[in-house]
Design a protein around this motif. Structure first.
Motif, mmCIF file in Angstrom:
data_model
loop_
_atom_site.group_PDB
_atom_site.id
_atom_site.type_symbol
_atom_site.label_atom_id
_atom_site.label_comp_id
_atom_site.label_asym_id
_atom_site.label_seq_id
_atom_site.Cartn_x
_atom_site.Cartn_y
_atom_site.Cartn_z
ATOM 1 N N LYS A 119 0.853 -1.191 0.000
ATOM 2 C CA LYS A 119 0.000 0.000 0.000
ATOM 3 C C LYS A 119 0.878 1.226 0.000
ATOM 4 N N ARG A 120 0.209 2.368 0.084
ATOM 5 C CA ARG A 120 1.007 3.583 -0.073
ATOM 6 C C ARG A 120 1.544 4.095 1.244
ATOM 7 N N GLY A 121 2.510 5.028 1.081
ATOM 8 C CA GLY A 121 2.965 5.783 2.232
ATOM 9 C C GLY A 121 3.825 4.993 3.216
ATOM 10 N N VAL A 122 4.566 3.997 2.709
ATOM 11 C CA VAL A 122 5.455 3.256 3.607
ATOM 12 C C VAL A 122 6.667 4.091 3.945
ATOM 13 N N GLU A 123 7.081 4.013 5.163
ATOM 14 C CA GLU A 123 8.363 4.591 5.551
ATOM 15 C C GLU A 123 9.136 3.455 6.199
ATOM 16 N N ALA A 124 10.171 2.988 5.511
ATOM 17 C CA ALA A 124 10.955 1.920 6.116
ATOM 18 C C ALA A 124 12.406 2.147 5.736
ATOM 19 N N PRO A 125 13.295 2.123 6.708
ATOM 20 C CA PRO A 125 14.714 2.352 6.405
ATOM 21 C C PRO A 125 15.284 1.188 5.616
ATOM 22 N N ALA A 126 16.166 1.508 4.674
ATOM 23 C CA ALA A 126 16.742 0.462 3.843
ATOM 24 C C ALA A 126 17.667 -0.436 4.652
ATOM 25 N N LEU A 127 18.361 0.162 5.597
ATOM 26 C CA LEU A 127 19.309 -0.619 6.403
ATOM 27 C C LEU A 127 18.900 -0.552 7.869
ATOM 28 N N GLU A 128 19.082 -1.661 8.543
ATOM 29 C CA GLU A 128 18.684 -1.712 9.955
ATOM 30 C C GLU A 128 19.527 -0.761 10.785
ATOM 31 N N ARG A 129 18.849 -0.012 11.646
ATOM 32 C CA ARG A 129 19.532 0.999 12.452
ATOM 33 C C ARG A 129 20.116 0.439 13.743
ATOM 34 N N ASP A 130 19.463 -0.576 14.310
ATOM 35 C CA ASP A 130 19.954 -1.003 15.628
ATOM 36 C C ASP A 130 20.865 -2.225 15.598
ATOM 37 N N LYS A 131 21.031 -2.806 14.413
ATOM 38 C CA LYS A 131 21.933 -3.956 14.343
ATOM 39 C C LYS A 131 23.377 -3.503 14.563
ATOM 40 N N LYS A 132 24.119 -4.283 15.349
ATOM 41 C CA LYS A 132 25.526 -3.923 15.579
ATOM 42 C C LYS A 132 26.433 -4.805 14.732
ATOM 43 N N TRP A 133 27.399 -4.178 14.108
ATOM 44 C CA TRP A 133 28.344 -4.892 13.256
ATOM 45 C C TRP A 133 29.721 -4.855 13.896
ATOM 46 N N GLU A 134 30.448 -5.942 13.751
ATOM 47 C CA GLU A 134 31.807 -6.010 14.289
ATOM 48 C C GLU A 134 32.741 -5.251 13.339
ATOM 49 N N PHE A 135 33.234 -4.112 13.827
ATOM 50 C CA PHE A 135 34.081 -3.258 12.994
ATOM 51 C C PHE A 135 35.529 -3.437 13.427
ATOM 52 N N ALA A 136 36.409 -3.627 12.451
ATOM 53 C CA ALA A 136 37.837 -3.724 12.758
ATOM 54 C C ALA A 136 38.570 -2.605 12.032
ATOM 55 N N PRO A 137 39.197 -1.715 12.754
ATOM 56 C CA PRO A 137 39.874 -0.589 12.097
ATOM 57 C C PRO A 137 41.076 -1.067 11.288
ATOM 58 N N VAL A 138 41.341 -0.369 10.207
ATOM 59 C CA VAL A 138 42.516 -0.675 9.395
ATOM 60 C C VAL A 138 43.434 0.543 9.383
ATOM 61 N N ALA A 139 42.823 1.718 9.208
ATOM 62 C CA ALA A 139 43.612 2.947 9.141
ATOM 63 C C ALA A 139 44.116 3.327 10.541
ATOM 64 N N LYS A 140 45.205 4.090 10.552
ATOM 65 C CA LYS A 140 45.791 4.494 11.837
ATOM 66 C C LYS A 140 45.578 5.980 12.065
ATOM 67 N N LYS A 141 45.327 6.290 13.281
ATOM 68 C CA LYS A 141 45.176 7.681 13.690
ATOM 69 C C LYS A 141 46.387 8.468 13.218
ATOM 70 N N GLY A 142 46.147 9.670 12.663
ATOM 71 C CA GLY A 142 47.262 10.510 12.226
ATOM 72 C C GLY A 142 47.587 10.350 10.756
ATOM 73 N N GLU A 143 47.139 9.248 10.148
ATOM 74 C CA GLU A 143 47.378 9.044 8.713
ATOM 75 C C GLU A 143 46.627 10.084 7.891
ATOM 76 N N THR A 144 47.129 10.400 6.732
ATOM 77 C CA THR A 144 46.363 11.238 5.818
ATOM 78 C C THR A 144 45.480 10.333 4.968
ATOM 79 N N MET A 145 44.219 10.660 4.958
ATOM 80 C CA MET A 145 43.267 9.797 4.269
ATOM 81 C C MET A 145 42.621 10.537 3.101
ATOM 82 N N GLY A 146 42.304 9.784 2.049
ATOM 83 C CA GLY A 146 41.597 10.365 0.921
ATOM 84 C C GLY A 146 40.458 9.453 0.509
ATOM 85 N N PRO A 147 39.656 9.897 -0.436
ATOM 86 C CA PRO A 147 38.520 9.093 -0.883
ATOM 87 C C PRO A 147 38.953 7.690 -1.289
#
Ligand SMILES: Nc1ncnc2c1ncn2[C@@H]1O[C@H](COP(=O)(O)OP(=O)(O)OP(=O)(O)O)[C@@H](O)[C@H]1O
Ligand SMILES: [Mg+2]
Lengths: 586, 467
Positions: A104-132
C-alpha cells in the motif's frame, strides 16, 4: 527546504505543481496529503513536473508538495547483501511486516537496519592522511564478503580518530577526519544519489572472462568482467532463465538482480532458491552475495526508472571496495517503456515509436557506469561491474529502438531465437547471429588458465556450424541424400555440437553449471569425433555405419556427467570412440 | 480521500468518444468515481482520468450516448471504484458493472473493496507448485498448469477455445485433495451465444453453484470492459485469500478489452504505440494478470485462464505479444489442426508453461515426466521439420529414421494431441500414450531421457506394449 508547492494537475504517475521556484531537477519531493514519494523531472518557471513512485489515485489538485532539498538517494553500508528492495530501496520484508501481503502507499521503512551492531575492525591508523577510497576499517558482512568501509568521495585530510575494534551500529561515528572544510564525522551508513555515477580513477580494459558455466556463453560468446551484454528475445525465449543462471553461477563476488517491470513469481522463485543454493566456488549461500531489486510489472511505473539506477548504485558501492560485481536488469525494455509513458504524459516531442529522443543517451549513460576500473584509494584496488541487460522487443523484432540502441552500446549480443525455443533448444541463443567483442580480450586468459587450443577449437566449431547452415540451404532444395558423404558428415558433426555442447538444460542438477575445464574437454572430444568421422569417410566407410556408433549416445550425454567424475569418464568415452572408429576403418 | 465533497456540476464543456470534460470544478481527485445523469434522467458511472485545479477529464463507462453540454450533470463521489463482496456471490450472475442480472437480491456486503486492488508484495508470494490435472494431454503432459499460474489460451476467430476452457473448468483437479474450489467467469464483449454456452455447461455439470459470473456482452458498452475484469478479480481475491478457496478465473475475451483501451487512448489524443494500442498497454494488462498467484500462509489461490483471439492468427500482434510477455506461458490453438478435425487443436511447439518445472516430477506427477516432455518436444519438432522438407524434396530423399520421425509426428497428433471433448485423461494415461509413441523411435534416439527411466518405463523394456 520548507517551500510548499501546490498541485495543479494529476494524470497517472505524473503530477504538476506550481509555486515550486527554487527546486532543482531530480530533487526528491513528497506529494499530497499522503506524502507520496516523487522526483522532479521537469521545471518551467515555477511549475514543476513530478514523477510519483507510488499510486496517485485520490491525489487532488490543491494538495501540497514539499521539497526535501535532496536528490533521490540510496543508503549504503553493511547489511545490503541478502536484501530484497523495491525500486526506491524500500525493504520488501519490512513492508510486509508493516502492511501485510499487499503493497500500500505511504510506507516509511529504512533500507538498512539501524539497531543492528556490526563487528568493525579498524585498518587505518590515527594521524594518517586519508583520501577518498582509503579503507578505514572492515566488517565481515558475510562469510565471503569483507565489507570495506571507505572514506567517502570528496573527503581528504588527517585521520583524527578511528573507532577501536568493536560492535557499532551503522549510525555511530567510527572516524573523524580533519578536512579543509572542518572536521568530518564518518559513519558506516553513507548515502549516494542514484543518478550520479560514483567516481573511480580510470577504466581498464576488460581481459578476464566472467565465467558463467554456460557453454554457449563462456566458449562461444564470452562476456568479460566489467563488460556489457544484451540479451534480447521474444517472450518465452529464455531471457529470465539465462539472467537467473548467471546470477546463480557467474564467478562474480556480488550480484545485483533488478527485476524491472516483470513477474512477481519470478522474484518469488529467486527468493525460494537463492537462500538454499550454494555458490559452487565458495560454498556460501547464493543469497548472501545477492541484492534483489523488485519492481514488478504491477508496481508503480515511475519506480521502474528508479530501480535500474538504484541497482547500479549498489553495484558501484561494492565495486569501490574492489569486488567484481555483476548486475542483471530484467527487462530494460520495461524501463524504456516507463520513460516513454512519462514522456508521453509530459507531452514531449516523441521520437521513434513514441520513445523520447533521450532514450539512446539514457541507455548509454546507464551502461557507461559498468566497466573494470582502477579505484580510488592508496591500495590501488581494481573492481568491476558487468552488466547484462535483457531486452523484450515487441513481436520479437530486433529492429525496434530499444534493441537497436542497446546493441550500439553493449559489446556482447546473445540473440534469443523463438524457433530454437519452440524446438526446446535451450539456451535458445542463436549461434549465427550472436557475437562477443571480448573474444580477443579474454583468449589469453583461457589459454593460460584452461588450455592452449581454446581459440582454435572455438573457431573450428564455429566454422562447422557456419557450414551446417550453408548446407542446410542446399538440403532444403534437394534433400540430404544429394549431398556428398563428406558434407553429410559435416552436418552430423555440427548436429553433435549443437545437441551436446550448445544445448544445456538449466533444470538438470549437473548440466545447469558446466565448469570451464569440462567445457574445454567436451569441445575437444566432439571435435575429435568430427575428425575421426572425416578420416573414416575418406576411407570409404559408409556414413550410415558411423551414425549407428554406440558412442554417439554417450557423447550426447556428456553434459550430465557429474563434475567429480567427468575427467575419468570423458577419457573412457574418448577411448571407446577411438576404438569404435578403429574397428570400422579396419 | 475526503468524503465530504459530493458536489454536483453541470459544467460539461466537451463530450468526445468515451470521454467527457467538466470545467469550473474544484477538489476533484485523480481516479475518483463520478455519477452522471443524462438529460433524460438516466444514471451512468465514470472515473476521473485527469484532475486539474478547475477541470476534470472523465471516462464514461456506460458510453457517452445522449450526453450533452447543457443538461448533463456530474457528481463527484470522492470514492474510488468499489465492489461489495461476500461469500453469497457464489452462484450469482452480474452484469459488467456488478449489478445482479439473475433476478436475485442484491449482495449484502461483508466487505466493500477497491476494484483496482494493490500489488501483491513479491516477498509475500508463495511460488506456485501444485499440479492441476486438466485431463488434457497437451496441457498436463507438455504444458503443465499449476495453482496460482496465469496461463492464457491464444486462439483465432472460429477456433474452439470456449470448448477447451469449459472442459478445463469441468475437469481441473488437484490430485489427492478435496478442497474448496470455485470459478470466477468474466466476459468482456462476447456474444450472448458464447455466454450461454458457458452458463449451460456450468449448469449441466452443477458448477454454476460454485461460479460467479460477470457478463459484459457484445452489445454492452465497450468502456465498461475496463472495469469488468477488475470486479471479477477483486471477488476472486476475496474468495481466495479471505475465504481460503481455490479460484479459477476465466477471462474472455481480452482482445475486446484491449480494443476498449485503444478507444480511450485515441479519444485522449495520446501518442499511439504499436498498431494504435496505447504505450502503457503492457502495464495495464499486467495490472490484471499479476493478480493471479499464491500468498505465503494463505490456503487459497488464484489461477487465471485468460482467452484472446489473435487478430489474423498473428502471434506477434500486440495483444498476444504483450500478454505472452506477462503471463506464465501460453496455450496456442492452430487453425490447420482444427481443419483436420484434431481437438483440442493445440500446437505444442509455440506453447509454454513456465511454471511446469516446479509442478512436475517425483511426488508431484512422475519422476520421468520432465525427460519425457523434453523428448516429445524434440522428436515432434524433428517430425515437423521433416514434414516441411518432404513437401519440397519428396519422401524418397529421406532415411529410414527420418520416415520414422514423420510417422511419429502424425501419430503424435492423432493419439496424443487429439482427444474427445469429454475425455478426462489421467496424467498416468498421458504419460503412457507418450511412451508408446516414443517407443516407435530407436532407443538410441531417446537422448533426453535418463537411461534409468528408459529401463523402468519404456514399453519394450517392461515387456511389450500396454494400453
Ligand atoms: N536454459 C534453459 N534450459 C531449460 N529450459 C529453458 C532454458 N531457458 C529457457 N527455458 C524454458 O523457457 C521458458 C521461458 O524462459 P524465460 O522465462 O526465461 O523467457 P523470457 O525470455 O524471460 O520471457 P519473457 O520475456 O516473457 O519474460 C522457461 O520457463 C523454461 O521452461
Ligand atoms: Mg523473462
Amino acid at each position: 527546504m520548507t517551500e510548499k508547492g501546490i498541485i495543479t494537475r494529476v494524470t497517472g504517475p505524473v503530477i504538476s505543481a506550481k509555486n515550486m521556484r527554487g527546486s532543482r531537477m531530480y530533487e526528491l519531493v513528497r506529494v499530497g496529503n499522503e506524502r507520496l514519494i516523487g522526483e522532479i523531472i521537469g521545471l518551467d518557471e515555477d511549475v514543476a513536473t513530478i514523477q510519483v513512485y507510488e499510486e496517485t489515485g485520490g491525489v487532488t489538485p490543491g494538495e501540497e508538495v514539499i521539497s526535501t532539498g535532496m536528490p533521490l538517494s540510496v543508503e549504503l553500508g553493511p547489511g545490503l547483501l541478502g536484501k530484497i528492495y523495491d525500486g526506491i530501496q524500500r525493504p520488501l520484508d519490512l513492508i510486509k511486516l508493516q502492511m501485510g501481503d499487499y503493497i500500500k502507499r505511504g510506507v516509511e521503512a529504512p533500507a538498512l537496519e539501524r539497531d543492528k551492531k556490526w563487528e568493525f575492525a579498524p585498518v587505518a591508523k590515527k594521524g594518517e592522511t586519508m583520501g577518498p577510497g582509503d579503507i578505514l576499517g572492515v566488517v565481515q558482512e558475510t562469510k565471503t564478503i569483507e565489507h570495506r568501509i571507505l572514506v567517502p568521495p570528496g573527503i581528504t585530510g588527517k585521520l583524527l580518530e578511528i573507532a577501536p575494534k568493536g560492535k557499532y551500529t551503522i549510525e555511530e561515528t567510527i572516524a573523524k577526519i580533519k578536512t579543509a572544510e572542518g572536521v568530518k564525522k564518518i559513519q558506516m551508513l553513507q548515502k549516494w544519489p542514484v543518478r550520479t555515477g560514483r567516481p573511480y580513477v580510470k577504466k581498464l580494459d576488460p581481459s578476464v572472462p566472467l565465467i558463467t558455466g554456460q557453454r554457449v556463453i563462456d566458449t562461444f560468446f564470452p562476456v568479460a568482467k566489467g563488460g556489457t551484454a544484451a540479451i534480447p528475445g521474444p517472450f518465452g525465449s529464455g531471457k529470465t532463465v539465462v539472467q537467473q543462471l548467471l546470477a546463480k553461477w557467474a564467478d562474480a563476488d556480488v550480484i545485483v538482480y533488478v527485476g524491472c517491470g516483470e513477474r512477481g513469481n519470478e522474484m518469488a522463485d529467486v527468493l525460494r532458491e537463492f537462500p538454499v543454493l550454494e555458490d559452487p566456488r565458495t560454498g556460501e549461500l547464493l543469497m548472501n552475495r545477492t541484492m534483489l531489486i523488485a519492481n514488478t510489472s504491477n508496481m508503480p511505473v515511475a519506480a521502474r526508472d528508479a530501480s535500474v539506477y538504484t541497482g547500479m548504485t549498489l553495484a558501484e558501492y561494492y565495486r569501490d571496495m574492489g569486488y567484481d560485481v555483476a548486475l542483471m536488469a530484467d527487462s530494460t525494455s520495461r524501463w524504456a517503456e516507463a520513460m516513454r509513458e512519462i514522456s508521453g504524459r509530459l507531452e514531449e516531442m516523441p521520437g521513434e515509436e513514441g520513445y523520447p529522443a533521450y532514450l539512446a543517451s539514457r541507455l548509454a549513460d546507464f551502461y557507461e557506469r559498468s566497466g573494470r576500473a582502477m579505484l580510488n584509494g592508496k591500495d590501488e584496488k581494481i573492481g568491476s561491474i558487468s552488466v547484462i541487460g535483457a531486452v523484450s522487443p515487441p513481436g520479437g523484432d530486433f529492429s525496434e529502438p530499444v534493441t537497436q540502441n542497446t546493441l550500439r552500446i553493449t559489446k556482447v549480443f546473445w540473440a534469443l531465437d523463438a524457433d530454437l525455443a519452440n524446438k526446446r533448444h535451450f539456451p535458445a541463443i542463436n549461434w549465427l547471429q550472436s557475437y562477443s567483442l571480448y573474444l580477443d580480450g579474454v583468449k589469453d586468459w583461457w589459454h593460460k588458465e584452461v588450455g592452449a587450443k581454446w581459440e582454435k577449437m572455438r573457431n573450428e566449431a564455429m566454422s562447422l556450424l557456419q557450414k551446417e547452415s550453408e548446407l542446410q540451404e542446399i538440403v532444403q532444395l534437394v534433400g540430404p541424400d544429394a549431398l556428398p558423404e563428406s558434407d553429410q558428415a559435416a552436418l552430423d558433426g555440427a548436429k553433435a555440437i549443437r545437441e551436446a555442447f550448445l544445448m544445456q538444460n538449466a533444470f538438470h542438477k549437473v548440466d545447469t553449471y558446466c565448469p570451464k575445464e569440462k567445457q574445454y574437454r567436451m569441445l575437444e572430444i566432439l571435435l575429435k569425433f568430427n575428425e575421426l568421422m572425416y578420416e573414416a569417410i575418406q576411407k570409404d566407410v559408409p556414413i550410415e555405419r558411423i551414425r549407428g556408433l554406440p558412442v554417439k549416445e554417450k557423447l550426447a550425454r556428456m553434459g550430465t556427467v557429474p563434475d567429480a567424475e567427468y575427467q575419468r569418464r570423458f577419457e573412457e568415452i574418448e577411448k571407446e570412440m577411438e576404438a569404435q572408429f578403429k574397428d570400422m576403418v579396419g | 480521500m475526503a468524503v465530504s465533497k459530493s458536489k454536483e456540476y453541470t459544467t460539461v464543456t466537451e463530450v468526445s468518444g468515451p470521454l467527457m470534460v467538466v470545467e469550473k470544478v474544484s477538489d476533484v481527485a485523480y481516479g475518483e468515481v463520478v455519477e452522471i445523469e443524462t438529460p433524460s434522467g438516466e444514471r451512468r458511472r465514470g472515473q476521473v482520468l485527469e484532475a486539474q485545479t478547475d477541470k476534470a477529464i472523465i471516462q464514461v463507462f456506460e458510453g457517452t450516448r445522449d450526453l450533452d453540454t447543457d443538461w448533463t450533470s456530474v457528481r463527484f463521489t470522492g470514492e474510488t471504484m468499489k465492489i461489495p463482496v461476500s461469500i453469497e456471490v457464489l452462484g450469482r450472475v452480474f452484469d459488467g458493472t456488478g449489478t445482479p442480472i439473475d433476478g436475485g437480491p442484491s449482495i449484502i456486503p461483508e466487505k466493500v473493496l477497491d476494484i483496482y486492488g494493490a500489488p501483491i508484495n513479491p516477498y509475500a508470494r508463495e511460488f506456485p507448485r501444485d499440479f492441476i490435472e486438466t485431463g488434457i494431454s497437451t496441457i498436463d503432459g507438455m504444458n503443465t498448469l499449476v495453482r496460482g499460474q496465469k496461463l492464457p489460451i491464444f486462439s483465432g476467430a472460429g477456433l474452439p477455445h470456449n470448448e477447451l476452457a469449459a472442459q478445463i473448468a469441468r475437469q481441473a483437479k488437484v490430485l489427492g485433495k478435496k478442497e474448496e474450489f470455485a470459478v470466477v467467469f468474466v466476459a468482456m464483449g462476447i456474444t450472448h451465444e458464447e455466454a450461454n454456452f458457458f452458463i449451460q455447461d456450468f449448469e449441466r455439470t452443477g458448477a454454476l453453484e460454485r461460479a460467479v459470473m460477470f457478463l459484459n456482452l457484445a452489445d454492452d458498452p465497450a468502456i465498461e470492459r475496463i472495469i469488468t475484469p477488475r470486479l471479477g478479480l477483486t471477488t476472486a481475491e476475496y474468495l481466495a485469500f479471505e475465504k481460503d478457496m481455490h479460484i479459477l478465473v476465466i477471462l474472455t475475451n481480452l482482445t475486446n478489452y484491449c480494443e476498449a483501451l485503444r478507444e480511450i487512448a485515441a479519444a485522449r489524443g495520446e501518442v499511439p504505440g504499436r498498431r494504435g494500442y496505447p504505450g502503457y498497454m503492457y502495464t495495464d494488462l499486467a495490472s490484471i494478470y499479476e493478480r493471479a498467484g499464491r500468498i505465503k500462509g494463505k490456503k487459497g489461490s488464484i489461477t487465471q485462464m485468460p482467452m484472446l483471439t489473435m487478430p489474423d492468427d498473428d502471434i506477434t500482434h500486440p495483444i498476444p505479444d504483450l500478454t505472452g510477455y506477462i503471463t506464465e506461458g501460453q496455450i496456442v490453438l492452430f487453425r490447420e489442426f482444427n481443419r483436420k478435425g484434431i481437438y483440442p487443436p493445440v500446437d505444442v511447439l509455440p506453447c509454454l508453461s513456465r511454471l511446469m518445472q516446479g509442478g512436475i516430477g517425483e511426488g508431484r506427477t512422475r519422476e520421468d515426466h520432465a525427460d519425457v516432455n523434453d523428448q516429445l518436444y524434440s522428436a515432434y519438432a524433428e517430425g515437423r521439420r521433416l514434414r516441411d522438407l518432404v513437401a519440397v524434396v519428396g519422401e524418397e530423399a529421406l532415411t529410414d529414421l527420418d520416415r520414422t520421425y514423420l510417422e511419429f509426428a502424425d501419430r503424435f497428433e492423432a493419439e496424443f494431441v487429439n482427444q474427445a471433448v469429454d475425455e478426462d485423461r489421467s496424467i498416468e494415461k498421458t504419460l503412457e500414450i507418450a511412451w508408446n509413441l516414443l517407443s516407435m523411435l530407436p532407443e538410441s534416439e531417446l537422448k533426453r531421457i535418463d537411461p534409468e527411466f528408459i529401463k523402468k518405463y519404456h514399453p519394450k523394456r517392461r515387456g511389450g506394449k500396454t494400453g
